[in-house]
Design a protein around this motif. Structure first.
Motif, short mmCIF file in Angstrom:
data_model
loop_
_atom_site.label_atom_id
_atom_site.label_comp_id
_atom_site.label_asym_id
_atom_site.label_seq_id
_atom_site.Cartn_x
_atom_site.Cartn_y
_atom_site.Cartn_z
N ASP A 426 0.75 -1.14 -0.21
CA ASP A 426 0.04 -0.02 0.01
C ASP A 426 0.90 1.34 -0.07
OD1 ASP A 426 0.73 0.69 2.69
OD2 ASP A 426 -0.73 -0.84 3.26
N LEU A 427 0.23 2.42 0.03
CA LEU A 427 0.89 3.43 -0.07
C LEU A 427 1.30 4.38 1.19
CD1 LEU A 427 -0.66 5.61 -2.90
CD2 LEU A 427 1.15 4.00 -3.10
N ALA A 428 0.83 3.47 2.33
CA ALA A 428 1.54 3.95 3.68
C ALA A 428 2.67 3.93 3.77
CB ALA A 428 0.80 3.40 4.69
N SER A 431 4.94 6.68 -1.12
CA SER A 431 4.01 6.97 -2.20
C SER A 431 4.89 7.95 -3.14
CB SER A 431 2.75 7.84 -1.97
OG SER A 431 2.10 8.23 -3.05
N HIS A 435 2.04 8.22 -7.98
CA HIS A 435 0.86 7.39 -7.40
C HIS A 435 -0.10 8.52 -6.94
CE1 HIS A 435 4.08 4.13 -6.14
NE2 HIS A 435 3.60 3.65 -7.55
N ALA A 436 0.35 9.49 -6.45
CA ALA A 436 -0.79 10.52 -5.80
C ALA A 436 -1.79 11.12 -6.97
CB ALA A 436 0.04 11.70 -4.94
N THR A 457 -7.31 6.33 2.61
CA THR A 457 -6.24 6.66 3.24
C THR A 457 -5.00 6.04 2.31
OG1 THR A 457 -5.88 4.80 4.71
CG2 THR A 457 -7.25 6.93 5.65
N THR A 458 -3.89 6.42 2.61
CA THR A 458 -3.02 5.72 2.12
C THR A 458 -2.75 4.22 2.04
OG1 THR A 458 -1.36 6.21 3.69
CG2 THR A 458 -1.30 7.82 1.98
N PHE A 498 -7.85 11.64 2.22
CA PHE A 498 -6.71 11.06 1.63
C PHE A 498 -5.44 12.02 1.71
CE2 PHE A 498 -3.35 10.63 -1.53
CZ PHE A 498 -3.08 9.20 -1.53
N SER A 501 -4.01 11.97 5.35
CA SER A 501 -3.29 10.64 5.72
C SER A 501 -1.79 10.98 4.95
CB SER A 501 -3.92 9.43 4.86
OG SER A 501 -3.70 9.31 3.65
N VAL A 502 -1.89 11.45 3.86
CA VAL A 502 -0.30 11.80 3.34
C VAL A 502 0.30 12.71 4.30
CG1 VAL A 502 0.86 13.00 1.35
CG2 VAL A 502 -1.06 11.54 1.10
#
Length: 542
Positions: A426-428, A431, A435-436, A457-458, A498, A501-502
């Motif tokens: 995942d992007l957590a 990223s 991707h973003a 969320t990421t 989102f 979360s970034v």
């Protein structure tokens, strides 16, 4: 080091002495108690003017009597720390004036402390945790904080009012005096469950709807004990759920509780139960450190003073809107709640915030487990509704052109979905700008189709495996908080979740946030981005 702290952001005039060598904290407080209604700023400031000199004198007297390691011509403390904000301006000015005068009289440095960061740091200090997520649940605030890259990041927060103020609105409606929280707790002991709204948006939450419904229920004749019971079960379950979501997003296994509402036994019970279920550690400081107090100001003031983070009198202006993410954290380094970049989740059995995921080959079985902290009726409703919603919205999103896992089976009684396994990570864990941008495009396509993800969320954006059938595509997963809507407000909230979360976990979030909005603008409606600016302004003290 020995520091005198002074607190008076709203209702409690307090002074304290913290001795770093012995870890001893002496606190003297004089709370303001209005005759009726809530806190009146003018009356609270008048109380501060009367009480602050008394509590300071008591604290200084304790320092002189308790410690005999200094001569008569030496100051009994090494620094004076004060609450610089956030809070009520008239009260803050009284406290700041007293602290400045005292520091100059004693000839010691002055330290300006953020009240909300102090709530977090006292919990971390007492627990001995390295880098916890902190849930601040106080009168004017409710938010989740985590340390990353030199600052505390806001992972989630109330989008309208603080949790304590929300509860007070109901008790004022009933005719009870301030503070309302203890009265709700007492009456809830004899109550039964009734259904109220439950509003969680990613790691953000809202109390306005549930408070209106609670007042309506009381006016319609529902026993006040039942309304109080339901308020606790819904509001505190919301706070516990978003705390678990923050633990899942960041990957940390430590949670601390701060703020006066944290004195409620049911809230502490819920948080402890949640942490025990997921193998995390939980700490709630003793009550004297949960309610507003100068002890936490003195403890953080000592850490800041030791780091050389003091302030000249000329630069010590108060800030009633002082957000915790505006504070340069000079007394910490290294630790972070953010996941390690490049980390993967290849394990066959994973646990998210509300479900376990069992991976077998190209198939995933996602089961929403019963939550012991939630009331059984509320828990059953949420598990059922979210399972059904996710199955429907995953299919609808695919039809809208957004890559999502194929649903192969739905078992509503067991709250279980069997789906296609997608993504290498995942992007957590990290990223890119590309991707973003793709996430922005995906969210825009959802919104054009009238779909709100609810929790983008990421953690819920997965990068496809190179060479596999998904060939590097970016998938959106976990639509359990999603719903159908044609409201611009709901779409803007998706973007906010989102981006938050970034901002909470990325070292350099600005380019990623810009890319999200660039991708959204290419596919979606500019009116949503315009509304996003308004949503961002609704967080506390923005």
């Amino acid at each position: 080091m020995r520091v005198l702290g002074v607190e008076g952001t709203a209702w409690c005039a307090s002074a304290a002495v913290f001795d770093a060598e012995t870890d001893a904290v002496f606190i003297e407080s004089d709370p303001y108690e209005p005759d009726s209604g809530g806190i009146h700023p003018r009356e609270a400031a008048e109380h501060m003017g009367d009480a602050i000199p008394r509590v300071i004198e008591t604290a200084l007297g304790h320092a002189r009597e308790e410690y005999d390691d200094r001569g008569d011509d030496e100051p009994p403390v090494d620094a004076v720390a004060f609450s610089r904000g956030p809070g009520l301006g008239p009260c803050l000015r009284v406290v700041a004036t007293a602290a400045r005068a005292l520091a100059q009289t004693l000839g010691v440095p002055l330290v300006g402390v953020n009240h909300m960061v102090a709530h977090l740091e006292i919990g971390r200090h007492r627990a001995g945790f390295d880098s916890p997520v902190c849930l601040n649940a106080s009168g004017a605030n409710a938010h989740l904080l985590g340390f990353h890259d030199g600052r505390y990041r806001v992972l989630g927060e109330t989008m309208d009012t603080g949790v304590g103020n929300a509860l007070d609105k109901f008790t004022r409606h009933v005719g009870w005096s301030h503070p309302g929280g203890p009265k709700i707790e007492a009456h809830a002991a004899d109550g039964e469950f009734v259904e109220l709204p439950y509003v969680v948006k990613g790691m953000d939450f809202s109390f306005s709807g549930i408070m209106s419904a609670a007042k309506d229920a009381y006016d319609d004749g529902v026993p006040v004990e039942d309304v109080c019971f339901a308020l606790q079960e819904h509001v505190f379950a919301m706070l516990t759920e978003v705390a678990e979501r923050a633990l899942s997003l960041t990957g940390t296994d430590e949670l601390v509780l701060g703020g006066g509402v944290g004195q409620n036994a049911r809230l502490r019970e819920m948080l402890a139960s949640m942490c025990e279920e997921r193998g995390a550690r939980f700490h709630a400081p003793e009550p004297r450190f949960l309610r507003d107090n100068a002890g936490m100001i003195a403890v953080l003031g000592a850490k800041m003073a030791a780091a050389g983070d003091t302030v000249a009198v000329a630069d010590s202006a108060i800030d009633p809107d002082f957000r915790p993410d505006q504070v340069p954290v000079t007394w910490r380094s290294g630790e972070s709640v953010a996941r390690v970049p490049g980390a993967s989740d290849d394990a066959a059995d994973l646990r998210g915030a509300e479900a376990t995921v069992e991976v077998r080959g190209d198939t995933v079985a996602k089961r929403r487990l019963p939550k012991a902290y939630r009331h059984p009726e509320l828990d059953a409703t949420l598990r059922r509704e979210r399972t059904v919603a996710e199955a429907r919205l995953l299919a609808a999103a695919r039809r809208a052109g957004v890559p999502t896992p194929l649903v192969r089976d739905v078992d509503v009684p067991e709250a279980t979905l069997t789906m296609q396994f997608v993504g290498a990570r995942d992007l957590a864990a990290g990223s890119t700008v590309d991707h973003a941008r793709t996430v922005g495009e995906h969210l825009a396509r959802l919104h054009v189709a009238g779909i709100v993800h609810g929790d983008p969320t990421t953690r819920n954006a997965r990068v496809g495996r190179d060479g596999a059938p998904e060939d590097g595509r970016l998938f959106l997963i976990d639509f359990g908080l999603g719903f159908q809507s044609d409201h611009v407000e709901d779409y803007a909230m998706d973007l906010h979740v989102f981006e938050q979360s970034v901002e909470g976990t990325a070292t350099d979030p600005a380019p990623l946030v810009a890319a999200v909005e660039e991708g959204y603008r290419a596919v979606g409606d500019d009116a949503v981005l315009d509304r996003l600016r308004g949503v961002e302004g609704r967080g506390r003290y923005r």
